[in-house]
Scaffold this motif. Structure first.
Motif, mmCIF file in Angstrom:
data_model
loop_
_atom_site.group_PDB
_atom_site.id
_atom_site.type_symbol
_atom_site.label_atom_id
_atom_site.label_comp_id
_atom_site.label_asym_id
_atom_site.label_seq_id
_atom_site.Cartn_x
_atom_site.Cartn_y
_atom_site.Cartn_z
ATOM 1 N N LEU A 173 5.540 -8.364 2.799
ATOM 2 C CA LEU A 173 4.286 -8.345 2.043
ATOM 3 C C LEU A 173 4.443 -8.414 0.522
ATOM 4 O O LEU A 173 3.709 -9.124 -0.156
ATOM 5 N N THR A 399 10.389 -4.146 3.772
ATOM 6 C CA THR A 399 9.558 -4.172 2.563
ATOM 7 C C THR A 399 9.044 -2.768 2.240
ATOM 8 O O THR A 399 9.104 -2.312 1.094
ATOM 9 N N PHE A 537 -0.218 1.516 -9.919
ATOM 10 C CA PHE A 537 -0.101 0.893 -8.602
ATOM 11 C C PHE A 537 -0.599 -0.554 -8.624
ATOM 12 O O PHE A 537 -0.942 -1.114 -7.594
HETATM 13 C C1 HEM Z 1 5.025 6.207 -6.903
HETATM 14 C C2 HEM Z 1 5.279 5.329 -5.958
HETATM 15 C C3 HEM Z 1 4.854 3.895 -5.998
HETATM 16 C C4 HEM Z 1 4.553 3.104 -7.063
HETATM 17 C C5 HEM Z 1 4.539 3.490 -8.533
HETATM 18 C C6 HEM Z 1 4.210 1.801 -6.548
HETATM 19 C C7 HEM Z 1 3.823 0.740 -7.343
HETATM 20 C C8 HEM Z 1 3.433 -0.487 -6.836
HETATM 21 C C9 HEM Z 1 2.926 -1.563 -7.631
HETATM 22 C C10 HEM Z 1 2.739 -1.534 -9.145
HETATM 23 C C11 HEM Z 1 2.633 -2.590 -6.808
HETATM 24 C C12 HEM Z 1 1.996 -3.932 -7.198
HETATM 25 C C13 HEM Z 1 3.066 -4.946 -7.488
HETATM 26 C C14 HEM Z 1 2.475 -6.243 -8.029
HETATM 27 O O1 HEM Z 1 1.268 -6.370 -8.218
HETATM 28 O O2 HEM Z 1 3.273 -7.151 -8.284
HETATM 29 C C15 HEM Z 1 3.000 -2.177 -5.475
HETATM 30 C C16 HEM Z 1 2.892 -2.970 -4.361
HETATM 31 C C17 HEM Z 1 3.280 -2.563 -3.099
HETATM 32 N N1 HEM Z 1 3.694 -1.307 -2.732
HETATM 33 FE FE1 HEM Z 1 3.912 0.285 -3.925
HETATM 34 N N2 HEM Z 1 4.329 1.827 -5.199
HETATM 35 C C18 HEM Z 1 4.707 3.081 -4.809
HETATM 36 C C19 HEM Z 1 4.901 3.536 -3.537
HETATM 37 C C20 HEM Z 1 4.790 2.770 -2.401
HETATM 38 C C21 HEM Z 1 4.948 3.251 -1.062
HETATM 39 C C22 HEM Z 1 5.239 4.717 -0.690
HETATM 40 C C23 HEM Z 1 4.818 2.178 -0.236
HETATM 41 C C24 HEM Z 1 4.886 2.111 1.264
HETATM 42 C C25 HEM Z 1 5.414 3.018 2.034
HETATM 43 C C26 HEM Z 1 4.552 1.022 -1.065
HETATM 44 C C27 HEM Z 1 4.383 -0.261 -0.611
HETATM 45 C C28 HEM Z 1 3.973 -1.325 -1.391
HETATM 46 C C29 HEM Z 1 3.736 -2.663 -0.865
HETATM 47 C C30 HEM Z 1 3.940 -3.125 0.571
HETATM 48 C C31 HEM Z 1 3.299 -3.434 -1.945
HETATM 49 C C32 HEM Z 1 2.911 -4.913 -1.912
HETATM 50 C C33 HEM Z 1 1.401 -5.048 -1.695
HETATM 51 C C34 HEM Z 1 0.952 -6.505 -1.691
HETATM 52 O O3 HEM Z 1 1.538 -7.340 -2.380
HETATM 53 O O4 HEM Z 1 -0.043 -6.796 -1.009
HETATM 54 N N3 HEM Z 1 4.532 1.426 -2.372
HETATM 55 N N4 HEM Z 1 3.473 -0.888 -5.518
#
Ligand code: HEM
Length: 659
Positions: A173, A399, A537
């Motif tokens: 993803l 992922t 996020f």
């Molecule tokens: C403090 C913890 C976390 C931060 C700061 C964070 C931050 C982010 C950010 C900024 C993005 C967007 C990236 C973009 O737009 O290019 C993202 C996407 C994502 N994150 Fe997190 N994340 C965290 C924890 C998690 C956790 C715990 C999971 C799953 C167990 C997760 C799964 C994902 C996935 C699958 C995406 C891609 C979503 C997509 O493109 O549709 N993240 N995260």
């Protein structure tokens, strides 16, 4: 310089009063380059500098030698370097966009987010950076960022991210685009929704409890008078949090008990080898791993291939085990995709499809497996009704493992670092935790009452966004607010670091001030509520699917640890510097001297109904309902996480929504 900045944050901002972050202030800072100090002042209202082909040359070349220390340790040019490796021509400047050429000799001298910050202070919220044969549009302006992430989201892809991460997460993803992303998002996002997160709170507490013996041992050493730097009372909390978050993500996502806080095994080592390799690739000068036969020449690549095979094999076995359990239970439904394809043709990248695909983790949509006896993401994916092959499932799990592990570990690391440097904030967290929990581990009904602790996590993510820079590539021409032209093919850096640290957007941006987001009974800050000044996020339909999961994990872990232990910096390791790969890490660990907290004189926690009252904004009826539901769940369900989730649904005592 880097190390000094981080260390300073621990002291300079102490005792700061609450701020009102909405007030814009001019960009005004002292930038130090090669020891010289030059004042750079520009306000958002001022026009951007005049268009010119090569602007200011090395004058704008970024931080001087004093800020290069951490880069040498970790490098930080990943996306940039990979882009350089792709070649491509420099475009003519178009529109009112300032341009800056950064000498190639500056590559790798400092983390990219720091270079981008220095340039932002000179060139404003949208500028074009030329580096060798490539150029990038750097965005630090909330309106421009909102357009890329939301308004014109169809015009942008993830660009080079897919190339860097393909070896490990295939078509998962995070880096996927187009129809494939739509299909994966529709399945993965609901698996991490609020009810699932509620069902994992006990697991977060259990996992943290597994780490307590290590801290107890350090505290015992401290009690025995061994409070020497580097001695047995000292623990590298960055490593601790890395292992904790690995344990949590393994158990929650695919029911694998790494138990890495207590032991090492080949699978854990393999995971770390793969994670290290991803970081190295994201900081490599060019995508050398694509050269034919290269793994014969570079032993590290062979090691990483072998490690990847171990991890893949483990995931395949977990998928097979989960499938056969569900098949035996008759719980794998007919694939919805097949059913809908049969009735309506096929799924296309229409706005509707994209909108439904972006179902956020806080969505209330339900799944056939929500009431499964084994609440893992893998169970959810298998029960989603989508036709998935094992390779796709494995990509999804990998992922989530990668996206959910390092980010959360880094958030915890920096939150603890900040708390230890700000005793008055730490004391408020403790007062809250003592009052709500006492010695209990948190349950789902407690999270809404741990509001200040949640704000601490929010504020730590503001100061240390993970990742600090997001990557996009324009797949169609676009025009950003302010008339900035974005021709198709342009690579973009969205500097979350700049947005979060901008003196134009925040008062005292470098201060650690959890009160800056407003009253504690107001909803927690999001990118929407802050007009895209705060986006830890991301935002729009590519927003993180694990946001609630991550915040809840951080709050539970911090509450459990701060209740029990005192942490003091182990100064024998020197100041905590930082380096950046995909996330911001310390340059040499977060070494803390650990001792048992003296709880004499600490009053017992409030009765649970009272904390539920706080959780529900003081409404006694809602509080009573939440408390009754929680009590019923715990007696009827015997601690079953689904019962707790049901209680949270019934009583409104769910973790605080992030959206
Ligand atoms: C403090 C913890 C976390 C931060 C700061 C964070 C931050 C982010 C950010 C900024 C993005 C967007 C990236 C973009 O737009 O290019 C993202 C996407 C994502 N994150 Fe997190 N994340 C965290 C924890 C998690 C956790 C715990 C999971 C799953 C167990 C997760 C799964 C994902 C996935 C699958 C995406 C891609 C979503 C997509 O493109 O549709 N993240 N995260």
């Amino acid at each position: 310089m880097l190390q000094r900045r981080v260390a300073d944050r621990g002291g300079a901002a102490r005792g700061a009063a609450a701020t009102h972050a909405a007030t814009p202030v001019p960009v005004s800072r002292w930038s130090s380059r090669s020891g010289a100090r030059a004042r750079v002042v520009r306000t958002a209202a001022q026009p951007p500098p005049p268009t010119q082909d090569t602007v200011r040359g090395s004058e704008a070349a970024g931080p001087g030698p004093s800020s290069t220390s951490s880069a040498a340790a970790g490098g930080s040019w990943g996306p940039l370097s990979a882009l350089l490796g792709r070649g491509g021509g420099q475009r003519q400047q178009q529109g009112p966009t300032p341009e800056v050429r950064v000498p190639l000799s500056n590559v790798g001298k400092s983390p990219i987010f720091q270079l981008l910050y220095d340039l932002y202070c000179s060139y404003g919220g949208v500028f074009r950076m030329h580096l060798g044969p490539k150029s990038f549009l750097v965005l630090s302006d909330p309106a421009a960022v909102r357009q890329v992430l939301v308004g014109a989201v169809d015009k942008y892809s993830k660009g080079i991210l897919a190339e860097i991460l393909e070896f490990v997460m295939g078509n998962g993803l995070l880096a996927a685009d187009g129809e494939h992303w739509i299909a994966r998002r529709r399945v993965v996002a609901p698996s991490l929704q609020r009810k699932f997160v509620s069902s994992q709170i006990a697991l977060f507490g259990d996992a943290t409890a597994h780490g307590l013996p290590q801290l107890e041992a350090a505290a015992a050493a401290a009690a025995a008078g061994e409070l020497r730097g580097g001695g047995p009372a000292s623990v590298d909390m960055e490593s601790f949090f890395s292992r904790l978050s690995l344990d949590i993500v393994g158990k929650s996502v695919f029911d694998y008990d790494f138990d890495s806080l207590r032991h090492d095994d080949p699978v854990i080592q393999a995971v770390y080898t793969v994670l290290r390799e991803s970081t190295l690739r994201s900081t490599a000068p060019f995508p050398y791993w694509k050269l034919p036969g290269i793994s014969l020449l570079v032993p590290r690549l062979r090691t990483s291939d072998a490690a990847l095979a171990i991890v893949n094999d483990t995931l395949d076995r977990l998928i097979a085990r989960c499938k056969s359990t569900l098949e035996a239970e008759g719980s794998i439904p007919v694939p919805a995709a097949a059913a809908s394809a049969a009735s309506s043709g096929t799924t296309t990248a229409t706005g509707t499809a994209a909108a439904s695909a972006s179902t956020s983790s806080s969505s209330s949509s339900s799944s056939p497996l929500e009431e499964s006896s084994a609440p893992t993401v893998l169970h959810f994916l298998l029960g989603s009704g989508e036709a998935l092959n094992s390779r796709q499932l494995r990509d999804d799990l990998m992922t989530l493992l990668i996206a959910g592990h390092e980010t959360t570990a880094a958030a915890l690391t920096w939150a603890l670092h900040l708390l230890v440097g700000h005793p008055e904030v730490l004391q408020r967290v403790r007062t809250e935790v003592d009052g709500v929990l006492g010695d209990r581990m948190p349950g789902p009904e407690d999270l809404p009452a741990l509001r200040y602790t949640t704000r601490v996590v929010n504020e730590a993510l503001r100061l240390y966004p993970q990742p600090p820079v997001l990557i996009r590539r324009a797949v169609q021409d676009d025009m950003l607010p302010g008339g900035h032209v974005v021709p198709a093919g342009t690579d973009l850096f969205i500097s979350v670091w700049n947005l979060h640290h901008s003196p134009q957007l925040w008062e005292r941006p470098e201060a650690f001030d959890p009160d800056r987001f407003g009253p504690l009974d107001a909803p927690p800050p999001t990118e929407v509520s802050t007009d895209f000044r705060f986006l830890p996020f991301g935002g729009g339909r590519r927003k993180c699917v694990g946001d609630m999961f991550a915040i809840a994990e951080c709050v539970v872990a911090l509450a459990a640890l701060l209740r029990r232990f005192e942490f003091a910096p182990d100064t024998s390791y020197g100041p905590v510097g930082f380096k950046s790969g995909a996330t911001i890490n310390t340059s040499n660990g977060l070494h803390m001297l650990v001792s048992r907290r003296d709880l004499s004189g600490v009053p017992p926690p409030a009765p649970r109904a009272a904390s539920a009252a706080a959780a529900t904004g003081g409404c006694p009826h809602a509080a009573a309902a939440a408390a009754a539901a929680a009590a019923a769940a715990s007696s009827a369900g015997g601690g079953c996480p689904h019962a707790a989730a049901a209680a949270s649904a019934a009583g409104g005592a769910a973790p605080q929504p992030q959206k």
